[in-house]
Design an enzyme around this catalytic site. Structure first.
Site, PDB file in Angstrom:
ATOM      1  N   SER A 262       0.834  -1.191   0.000  1.00 12.41           N
ATOM      2  CA  SER A 262       0.000   0.000   0.000  1.00 12.41           C
ATOM      3  C   SER A 262       0.867   1.239   0.000  1.00 12.41           C
ATOM      4  CB  SER A 262      -0.940  -0.045   1.208  1.00 12.41           C
ATOM      5  OG  SER A 262      -0.731   1.043   2.055  1.00 12.41           O
ATOM      6  N   LYS A 263       0.526   2.127  -0.911  1.00 16.37           N
ATOM      7  CA  LYS A 263       1.306   3.351  -1.039  1.00 16.37           C
ATOM      8  C   LYS A 263       1.205   4.149   0.247  1.00 16.37           C
ATOM      9  CE  LYS A 263       2.345   7.200  -3.988  1.00 16.37           C
ATOM     10  NZ  LYS A 263       3.765   7.313  -3.738  1.00 16.37           N
ATOM     11  N   ARG A 264       0.023   4.102   0.840  1.00 16.15           N
ATOM     12  CA  ARG A 264      -0.184   4.859   2.063  1.00 16.15           C
ATOM     13  C   ARG A 264       0.758   4.382   3.181  1.00 16.15           C
ATOM     14  NH1 ARG A 264      -5.637   4.426   4.395  1.00 16.15           N
ATOM     15  NH2 ARG A 264      -6.160   3.724   2.302  1.00 16.15           N
ATOM     16  N   GLY A 266       3.716   3.355   2.657  1.00 16.15           N
ATOM     17  CA  GLY A 266       5.108   3.560   2.263  1.00 16.15           C
ATOM     18  C   GLY A 266       5.640   2.577   1.232  1.00 16.15           C
TER      19      GLY A 266
END
Ligand code: GLU
Length: 494
Positions: A262-264, A266
């Protein structure tokens, strides 16, 4: 309802060939999982000489990001995932941007209400409850039992409303997925999801069905997070009397055994990986193998170009199990791809990184590039390897002592003293002249080459490891700088 318009829409649908679509929401970046979906979708089309379509799913207006569609174009183009129909190219079943199809969803929603498979709902709900269609006791929704005539009259009077799917209370729905097989759910576990929102735009849950049908999509490839909604989509296809496409739900790409990437949190997106010095063909090759494996004679093979992949890719090789993204493995692929590049292409990619570390305009970066090409896993490994060209770092005399080369401080000093006049005497500062001079000196002194080369390389770089040996470094640094650094070495050792 007059069906003429609907019949015309049906006539536009291309038939007979494989048609797949990549349908990203314009979020401004590409998840690794999304890239893999795009790749598999593209491969399915290309493998069967079918059509690959790009559709932009922008009905969630709250998630709009300026310039995001351009990023999608850029990413797909960079990766070689060429599309045959799309917003920019047009095609027989456009428009290919969902907000431009707005009126059409309305017509299909009304048709569905008329068929009894959906209803107008006038209840005030929070935006989020509406979006997800999420409410537990749908029997409680008074709108579900309104008569069609009454509800239609309220709609025609302009009362705000959403359109909800009318899920049967009883029975079961079974759908087939190419990867997961048959899945059966009890209908009473499904919710009366919103199909058309108060603002007149469809939810993903409705738009995907209408568009996949109208665009003639034969294989719907997407993340397995949509598996649980698939029975509701089946009910929609059935209500319209449309054939159900082949579903291909892909398991997630995970950071570790428990967590999805998940980009959120990192985890890198495709853009992040580029910024970290990975190159598109390596990323694609690695991503292809996240959840797919080649079979038969290729089962042990790791490296595939995109066109090789389109030849060997088979859905039967796609796994149900989640794949774990391993950056070290990607590094291995990247290193391989960097080494395989021709000199010109590598230089073009490496130049910004070389410039970052080597600012002296007298230094020819084209001479450095081939030295670093076999020595970097990512482009970001370049700068730290070449920083000494600009300025000689402080270094310890211990660097001169190398067991295998049989060098120590004393004999290094002697070597540098012998080297200095030889180099001073070279008029034409070419690689060959430098090579012959240094090798010739070792010969004359009856020393192994290393006894000369090691001290020279150390004096020129101040580093234990460098791309290129003594001769290359002399050549690149130029006469004046070379002599000055050797002089510094002599002083430091004296
Ligand atoms: N717009 C959806 C997403 O980005 C696409 C899902 C699908 O391919 O159907 O997740």
């Amino acid at each position: 309802m007059d069906m003429t318009w609907f019949d015309e829409m049906e006539k536009r649908i291309p038939v007979g060939k494989v048609r797949t679509r990549f349908a990203p929401s314009p979020t401004g970046y590409m998840h690794v999982g999304n890239l893999r979906t795009a790749l598999y979708t593209w491969l399915i089309a290309r493998h069967d000489e079918g059509t690959f379509i790009l559709r932009i799913e922008d009905t969630d207006q709250s998630r709009q990001v300026e310039g995001a569609t351009e990023i999608i174009y850029k990413t797909l183009t960079e990766c070689g995932l060429t599309w045959d129909e799309g917003p920019d190219l047009g095609g027989p079943v456009g428009p290919y941007i969902q907000t431009q199809r707005r009126d059409l969803y309305r017509k299909y929603a009304d048709l569905l209400v008329e068929k009894g498979a959906a209803y107008y709902c006038f209840c005030e709900k929070t935006e989020s409850a509406e979006d997800t269609g999420d409410f537990t006791k749908r029997e409680d929704d008074p709108c579900r039992s309104l008569s069609y005539a009454e509800a239609l009259a309220r709609v025609q009077a302009g009362e705000p409303h959403v359109v909800r799917q009318r899920i049967p209370h009883e029975g079961q729905t079974t759908f087939h997925d190419v990867i997961f097989g048959d899945i059966t759910v009890d209908n009473d576990t499904l919710d009366d999801q919103v199909l058309l929102k108060r603002d007149g735009l469809p939810t993903y849950n409705f738009a995907n069905v209408v568009d996949d049908h109208l665009m003639g999509i034969t294989h719907v490839v997407r993340g397995s997070e949509y598996l649980s909604s698939a029975p509701k989509y089946n009910l929609l296809y059935e209500a319209f009397g449309w054939p159900i496409p082949n579903y291909v739900h892909c398991s997630p790409v995970m950071r570790d055994a428990q967590n999805k990437m998940s980009k959120r949190h990192g985890d890198p997106s495709y853009e992040d990986l580029l910024a970290q010095g990975y190159i598109a063909p390596a990323i694609l090759n690695y991503v292809a193998l996240l959840g797919w494996s080649p079979k038969g004679e290729n089962s042990e093979r790791e490296f595939f170009t995109l066109s090789e992949l389109s030849g060997v890719f088979e859905l039967s090789g796609v796994s149900k199990s989640p794949a774990i993204f391993d950056i070290e493995k990607l590094k291995y692929f990247n290193a391989h791809y960097l080494r395989e590049l021709d000199a010109e292409t590598f230089f073009a990619l490496a130049q910004p990184y070389l410039k970052q570390a080597v600012k002296n305009p007298a230094i020819d970066l084209r001479l450095i590039a081939p030295l670093v090409q076999p020595r970097c896993d990512t482009l970001c490994d370049i700068a730290e390897q070449v920083d000494f060209f600009d300025a000689l770092p402080q270094y310890s005399n211990e660097l001169y002592c190398h067991k295998k080369m049989k060098t120590d401080e004393q004999n290094s000093l002697e070597a540098l003293k012998a080297v200095l006049p030889v180099l001073e005497g070279i008029g034409d500062w070419t690689y060959d002249n430098l090579h012959d001079a240094l090798v010739g000196l070792a010969e004359k002194l009856e020393l192994k080459n290393g006894r000369i080369m090691w001290p020279v390389r150390t004096a020129l770089s101040g580093k234990a490891v460098t791309p290129g040996g003594a001769v290359e470094l002399c050549h690149i640094l130029g006469k004046a700088e070379t002599l000055s650094r050797i002089q510094t070495g002599i002083e430091q050792l004296s």
